[in-house]
Design a protein around this motif. Structure first.
Motif, short mmCIF file in Angstrom:
data_model
loop_
_atom_site.label_atom_id
_atom_site.label_comp_id
_atom_site.label_asym_id
_atom_site.label_seq_id
_atom_site.Cartn_x
_atom_site.Cartn_y
_atom_site.Cartn_z
N TRP A 234 -4.15 1.71 -19.15
CA TRP A 234 -3.70 2.11 -17.91
C TRP A 234 -2.32 1.65 -17.17
O TRP A 234 -1.50 2.22 -16.97
N ILE A 235 -2.58 0.21 -17.49
CA ILE A 235 -1.09 -0.49 -17.01
C ILE A 235 0.21 -0.19 -17.75
O ILE A 235 1.08 -0.16 -17.22
N GLU A 236 -0.21 0.06 -19.14
CA GLU A 236 0.91 0.54 -19.99
C GLU A 236 1.43 1.75 -19.84
O GLU A 236 2.54 2.02 -19.70
N ASP A 237 0.64 2.80 -19.27
CA ASP A 237 0.94 4.22 -19.24
C ASP A 237 1.63 4.22 -17.96
O ASP A 237 2.84 4.72 -17.93
N ILE A 238 1.27 3.24 -17.02
CA ILE A 238 2.15 3.48 -15.80
C ILE A 238 3.50 2.95 -15.78
O ILE A 238 4.43 3.26 -15.13
N ALA A 239 3.43 1.99 -16.70
CA ALA A 239 4.69 1.32 -17.00
C ALA A 239 5.67 2.28 -17.76
O ALA A 239 6.93 2.10 -17.50
N ALA A 240 4.98 3.15 -18.34
CA ALA A 240 5.98 3.90 -19.34
C ALA A 240 6.36 5.24 -18.69
O ALA A 240 7.51 5.73 -19.15
N ARG A 241 5.73 5.59 -17.63
CA ARG A 241 6.10 6.90 -17.09
C ARG A 241 6.68 6.77 -15.78
O ARG A 241 6.94 5.44 -15.39
N PRO A 242 7.23 7.88 -15.05
CA PRO A 242 7.71 7.75 -13.77
C PRO A 242 6.83 7.16 -12.80
O PRO A 242 5.60 7.45 -12.81
N PHE A 243 7.36 5.99 -12.21
CA PHE A 243 6.23 5.03 -11.43
C PHE A 243 6.55 5.34 -9.79
O PHE A 243 7.56 5.53 -9.50
N LEU A 244 5.32 5.27 -9.20
CA LEU A 244 5.48 5.37 -7.71
C LEU A 244 4.36 4.41 -7.19
O LEU A 244 3.42 4.46 -7.63
N ALA A 245 4.68 3.74 -6.30
CA ALA A 245 3.51 2.81 -5.68
C ALA A 245 4.23 2.52 -4.06
O ALA A 245 5.51 2.58 -4.04
N THR A 246 3.14 2.28 -3.26
CA THR A 246 3.47 1.95 -1.96
C THR A 246 2.61 0.98 -1.44
O THR A 246 1.38 1.00 -1.83
N ALA A 247 2.88 0.07 -0.42
CA ALA A 247 2.04 -1.02 -0.04
C ALA A 247 2.35 -0.92 1.52
O ALA A 247 3.40 -0.50 2.07
N LEU A 248 1.06 -1.31 2.40
CA LEU A 248 1.22 -1.17 3.78
C LEU A 248 1.19 -2.62 4.29
O LEU A 248 0.30 -3.53 4.16
N LEU A 249 2.29 -2.62 5.21
CA LEU A 249 2.52 -3.89 6.06
C LEU A 249 2.63 -3.70 7.58
O LEU A 249 3.12 -2.72 7.82
N PHE A 250 1.92 -4.64 8.33
CA PHE A 250 1.94 -4.29 9.76
C PHE A 250 2.75 -5.40 10.36
O PHE A 250 2.72 -6.58 9.98
N LEU A 251 3.68 -5.12 11.30
CA LEU A 251 4.51 -5.83 12.04
C LEU A 251 3.99 -5.76 13.35
O LEU A 251 3.93 -4.76 14.27
N VAL A 252 3.47 -6.98 13.86
CA VAL A 252 2.83 -6.95 15.28
C VAL A 252 3.50 -8.13 16.09
O VAL A 252 3.53 -9.14 15.72
N THR A 253 3.70 -7.61 17.32
CA THR A 253 4.38 -8.36 18.15
C THR A 253 3.52 -8.73 19.64
O THR A 253 2.95 -7.82 20.07
N ALA A 254 3.37 -9.89 19.99
CA ALA A 254 2.55 -10.48 20.95
C ALA A 254 2.96 -11.54 21.73
O ALA A 254 3.90 -12.08 21.29
N GLU A 255 2.60 -11.71 22.88
CA GLU A 255 3.01 -12.52 23.77
C GLU A 255 2.11 -13.37 24.67
O GLU A 255 0.90 -12.84 24.85
N VAL A 256 2.32 -14.57 24.97
CA VAL A 256 1.51 -15.37 25.84
C VAL A 256 1.94 -14.74 27.38
O VAL A 256 2.98 -14.73 27.68
N PRO A 257 0.60 -14.55 28.15
CA PRO A 257 1.18 -13.92 29.58
C PRO A 257 2.15 -15.09 30.24
O PRO A 257 1.63 -16.09 30.36
N ALA A 258 3.01 -14.41 31.11
CA ALA A 258 3.83 -15.36 31.93
C ALA A 258 2.99 -15.83 33.09
O ALA A 258 2.19 -15.22 33.37
#
Length: 258
Positions: A234-258
């Motif tokens: 399976w890994i050899e097949d996906i390496a040899a053919r047109p490849f596509l993958a994606t991964a999910l990353l969260f960017l979270v902003t938070a603050e200490v109450p003033a």
């Protein structure tokens, strides 16, 4: 067969440098910098700074009288960061556990984590420590993945799903930390300012293999019984053919109450 050279664990400093130099790495790191809204004179904390990859950029943003503090518990990372940044006196590298930050209460204006909370024993304790060391109004920006969002195109999607199950169950301690961050921030007494998702698309197998360790993790998944021997083909097949993958990353902003 998967070559043995592809199965060795990469040097962690080389790996972090590869991520930072990649196009997806540069893009999300710039987003983190933008969300931090750094200003001259601020004190900035990098929680789990590694070899100091991003400290110089943060220092440039808080010049001339600001300060950047990097904390890491790995002595190799700390040593490398100190070597790399030896000529920048406004950057300080401290050895310490991110669950018990070696900083005084109310001493920082900004902080960030970059793919660190996925590995720690207790993310909630790290967030509590940020709240302790942050000044009122202090901000933290977190870039953390959700590994169930790793998608790999193939003619056998069940194999890709099995690989993701292995990664989330056996490799990453906090595999779904990305989606959990807003809840954990609220529990820590922080105010969540924004939640952004980033899903870079990879069409080059070699780059995806470098960043995700695809060949290495397929071999480990076979050994652990999550995949059968067909996983090698399976890994050899996906390496040899047109490849596509994606991964999910969260960017979270938070603050200490003033």
């Amino acid at each position: 067969m998967i070559e043995n050279s592809s199965l060795s664990r990469p040097d962690p400093i080389v790996y972090l440098d590869q991520v930072a130099a990649s196009a997806p790495g540069r893009a999300y790191k710039q987003q983190v910098m933008d969300l931090l809204e750094l200003r001259p004179g601020q004190t900035v904390l990098d929680i789990g700074c590694g070899p100091g990859t991003d400290l110089a950029a943060m220092a440039s943003a808080v010049m001339p009288n600001g300060m950047v503090i990097g904390v890491d518990r790995d002595p190799v990372m700390v040593a490398q960061a100190r070597v790399r940044l030896a000529e920048q006196p406004m950057i300080e590298i401290r050895s310490g556990d991110v669950h018990a930050l070696p900083l005084d209460d109310g001493s920082v204006d900004r902080a960030r984590t970059d793919r660190v909370l996925q590995h720690v024993t207790d993310p909630s304790q790290v967030l509590a420590e940020f709240r302790r060391v942050a000044r009122p109004g202090g901000r933290i920006v977190m870039a953390e993945p959700d590994w169930e969002g790793l998608l790999i195109d193939s003619a056998q999607p069940a194999t890709g799903r099995a690989l993701v199950r292995f990664i989330t169950a056996e490799i990453i301690r906090n595999a779904t930390i990305g989606r959990s961050l807003p809840r954990l921030c609220v529990d820590a007494g922080l105010s969540v300012r924004s939640v952004i998702t980033v899903a870079p698309v990879f069409r080059d197998f070699t780059m995806a293999d470098q960043l995700f360790g695809l060949r290495r993790n397929v071999a480990r998944a076979i050994d652990a019984g999550y995949l059968d021997a067909d996983g090698e083909q399976w890994i050899e097949d996906i390496a040899a053919r047109p490849f596509l993958a994606t991964a999910l990353l969260f960017l979270v902003t938070a603050e200490v109450p003033a």
